[in-house]
Design a protein around this motif. Structure first.
Motif, short mmCIF file in Angstrom:
data_model
loop_
_atom_site.label_atom_id
_atom_site.label_comp_id
_atom_site.label_asym_id
_atom_site.label_seq_id
_atom_site.Cartn_x
_atom_site.Cartn_y
_atom_site.Cartn_z
N MET A 74 -54.05 -69.03 49.70
CA MET A 74 -53.02 -68.15 49.18
C MET A 74 -52.85 -68.40 47.68
SD MET A 74 -50.09 -68.14 52.16
CE MET A 74 -49.81 -69.90 52.01
N THR A 75 -52.92 -67.35 46.88
CA THR A 75 -52.89 -67.47 45.42
C THR A 75 -51.79 -66.62 44.84
OG1 THR A 75 -55.28 -67.90 45.31
CG2 THR A 75 -54.22 -67.10 43.31
N ASN A 76 -50.96 -67.23 44.00
CA ASN A 76 -49.97 -66.48 43.25
C ASN A 76 -50.66 -65.75 42.10
OD1 ASN A 76 -47.70 -67.32 44.77
ND2 ASN A 76 -47.64 -69.25 43.64
N VAL A 77 -50.33 -64.48 41.93
CA VAL A 77 -51.04 -63.64 40.97
C VAL A 77 -50.05 -63.02 39.99
CG1 VAL A 77 -52.57 -61.65 40.67
CG2 VAL A 77 -52.79 -63.09 42.70
N ASP A 78 -50.42 -62.99 38.71
CA ASP A 78 -49.75 -62.19 37.69
C ASP A 78 -50.77 -61.15 37.25
OD1 ASP A 78 -48.71 -61.12 35.29
OD2 ASP A 78 -47.66 -62.96 34.81
N VAL A 79 -50.49 -59.87 37.49
CA VAL A 79 -51.49 -58.83 37.24
C VAL A 79 -51.47 -58.29 35.82
CG1 VAL A 79 -51.41 -58.11 39.67
CG2 VAL A 79 -50.03 -56.87 37.97
N HIS A 80 -50.56 -58.80 34.97
CA HIS A 80 -50.38 -58.17 33.65
C HIS A 80 -49.99 -59.19 32.59
CE1 HIS A 80 -47.90 -55.10 31.06
NE2 HIS A 80 -49.02 -55.49 30.45
N GLN A 81 -50.99 -59.69 31.87
CA GLN A 81 -50.76 -60.49 30.68
C GLN A 81 -51.73 -60.04 29.59
OE1 GLN A 81 -50.44 -64.76 31.02
NE2 GLN A 81 -49.17 -64.65 32.89
N HIS A 82 -51.45 -60.47 28.38
CA HIS A 82 -52.32 -60.17 27.24
C HIS A 82 -52.70 -61.46 26.54
CE1 HIS A 82 -51.61 -55.85 27.57
NE2 HIS A 82 -50.33 -56.13 27.72
N LEU A 83 -53.96 -61.56 26.15
CA LEU A 83 -54.47 -62.75 25.49
C LEU A 83 -55.54 -62.31 24.49
CD1 LEU A 83 -54.54 -65.83 25.26
CD2 LEU A 83 -56.06 -65.89 27.24
N TRP A 84 -55.22 -62.47 23.22
CA TRP A 84 -56.14 -62.03 22.17
C TRP A 84 -57.18 -63.12 21.94
CZ3 TRP A 84 -54.63 -58.07 18.10
CH2 TRP A 84 -53.76 -57.11 18.66
N ILE A 85 -58.30 -63.00 22.66
CA ILE A 85 -59.33 -64.02 22.57
C ILE A 85 -60.01 -63.98 21.20
CG2 ILE A 85 -59.78 -64.23 25.04
CD1 ILE A 85 -60.42 -61.42 24.45
N PRO A 86 -60.63 -65.09 20.80
CA PRO A 86 -61.20 -65.17 19.43
C PRO A 86 -62.19 -64.05 19.11
CG PRO A 86 -61.05 -67.36 20.39
CD PRO A 86 -60.66 -66.40 21.48
N SER A 87 -62.99 -63.63 20.08
CA SER A 87 -63.98 -62.59 19.79
C SER A 87 -63.31 -61.28 19.41
CB SER A 87 -64.91 -62.39 20.99
OG SER A 87 -64.15 -62.10 22.17
N LEU A 88 -62.21 -60.95 20.08
CA LEU A 88 -61.49 -59.72 19.75
C LEU A 88 -60.80 -59.85 18.40
CD1 LEU A 88 -60.45 -56.91 20.49
CD2 LEU A 88 -58.57 -58.00 21.72
N VAL A 89 -60.21 -61.01 18.14
CA VAL A 89 -59.57 -61.24 16.84
C VAL A 89 -60.58 -61.06 15.71
CG1 VAL A 89 -58.47 -62.99 15.39
CG2 VAL A 89 -57.74 -62.70 17.77
N THR A 90 -61.76 -61.64 15.88
CA THR A 90 -62.80 -61.53 14.85
C THR A 90 -63.21 -60.08 14.65
OG1 THR A 90 -63.66 -63.73 15.35
CG2 THR A 90 -65.15 -62.21 14.24
N ALA A 91 -63.36 -59.34 15.73
CA ALA A 91 -63.76 -57.93 15.61
C ALA A 91 -62.69 -57.10 14.92
CB ALA A 91 -64.04 -57.37 17.00
N LEU A 92 -61.42 -57.36 15.20
CA LEU A 92 -60.33 -56.62 14.55
C LEU A 92 -60.23 -57.01 13.07
CD1 LEU A 92 -57.65 -56.77 17.37
CD2 LEU A 92 -58.65 -54.68 16.40
N ARG A 93 -60.53 -58.24 12.73
CA ARG A 93 -60.49 -58.67 11.32
C ARG A 93 -61.64 -58.07 10.52
NH1 ARG A 93 -58.98 -65.05 12.39
NH2 ARG A 93 -56.71 -64.76 12.55
N SER A 94 -62.68 -57.62 11.18
CA SER A 94 -63.83 -57.04 10.48
C SER A 94 -63.58 -55.59 10.07
CB SER A 94 -65.08 -57.13 11.36
OG SER A 94 -65.01 -56.22 12.45
N ARG A 95 -62.52 -54.99 10.60
CA ARG A 95 -62.22 -53.59 10.32
C ARG A 95 -61.34 -53.46 9.07
NH1 ARG A 95 -62.62 -49.63 13.93
NH2 ARG A 95 -60.57 -48.81 13.40
#
Length: 299
Positions: free
Chosen positions: A1-22
């Protein structure tokens, strides 16, 4: 049995780098986010530290946390050539996150490409998130049909999340979350009923933020000529940003089996009492039984 949270946000480094390139919205300058039509937003880096978030998930007793791309920044609405590098960065980084993290895939809704989405889902994502303003009417459902058919073929769920907030810069800081986001979810709830479910009879779908409380309008819906059908067992709502009063009202409207726990962390915190004052059986339903049915279609 696993407790689940279906909705969180986490800005991982790869996404941060891609957004900084714009150099055009959406983009990051350091940790300052720039969007079309909204004031710059300062992102606290600690909120997106993977080690810290892993510890928080353990403290919350969560065995699975599903993260998603922040749809309000508008990546999904960019032309495919501009969206794809950001989507790739998101998918690559999210797929590499440690336990207990999983994720929702994301897709360009301006230029629909089900083959690209299929490849992204092949990485092991739980399902697909689409922005609510892409599913607000019959036209939106016609445009996104290839993506929804893909989910039905794979028996995977859809997660509907608010998209970019029109006019978000015209009010106080809380305006986008309280007005455009809620309006989008309200429209998406009724659009699914009118256009989505007839076209996609086997699709499981979860609406963020209790669908903007749209289910509480069932009496008005019936009074204005809508049908009084039974609750759809393939439709779920998640609890982010709401408390006992709203959750209790939604349970009265939809039943306990339709509600799943979502927190929207780091923009909101998980509930201190997972049953929202409705008792241990409700907590089990919200955190374990209902997420399992949403994600797998099985009891």
């Amino acid at each position: 049995m696993t407790n689940v949270d279906v909705h969180q946000h986490l800005w991982i480094p790869s996404l941060v780098t891609a957004l900084r390139s714009r150099r055009e919205p959406p983009f990051l300058d350091g940790w300052t986010l720039f969007l079309d039509g909204e004031p710059p937003y300062e992102i606290p880096p600690a909120d997106h530290d993977v080690a810290r978030r892993t510890e928080l998930a353990a403290t919350d007793g969560l065995g699975k946390v599903l993260v998603s791309l922040s749809a309000p920044i508008g990546v999904e609405w960019l032309p495919s050539a501009k969206a794809r590098p950001l989507l790739d960065a998101y998918h690559e980084g999210t797929a590499a996150l440690p336990e207990p993290f999983g994720g929702w895939a994301a897709a360009c809704v301006r230029d629909i490409d089900p083959s690209a989405t299929a490849r992204d889902l092949d990485r092991g994502f739980a399902g697909l998130q689409l922005p609510a303003n892409a599913l607000a009417d019959a036209t939106g459902y016609a445009r996104c049909a290839p993506l929804l058919e893909l989910l039905e073929e794979r028996d995977l769920p859809l997660f509907v999340h608010p998209g970019p907030a029109a006019g978000g810069s015209e009010g106080p800081g809380w305006w986008p979350a309280m007005v455009p986001y809620v309006q989008q979810m309200h429209a998406a709830w009724f659009a699914f009923r009118a256009f989505g479910r007839p076209r996609h009879p086997h699709l499981r779908v979860c609406f963020a933020l209790l669908a903007g409380l749209a289910p509480l309008h069932a009496e008005r819906f019936a009074a204005r000529g809508g049908s009084q059908e039974e609750v759809d067992p393939g439709v779920f709502v998640e609890t982010s940003s709401y408390g006992p009063r709203a959750v209790d009202a939604i349970v009265r409207a939809l039943g306990v089996d339709a509600v799943v726990q979502g927190s929207d962390r780091p923009y909101a915190e998980p509930p201190q009492h997972p049953g929202f004052g409705l008792g241990g059986a409700a907590a089990y339903a919200f955190r374990i039984a209902n997420p399992r049915r949403l994600l797998t279609g099985k009891d």
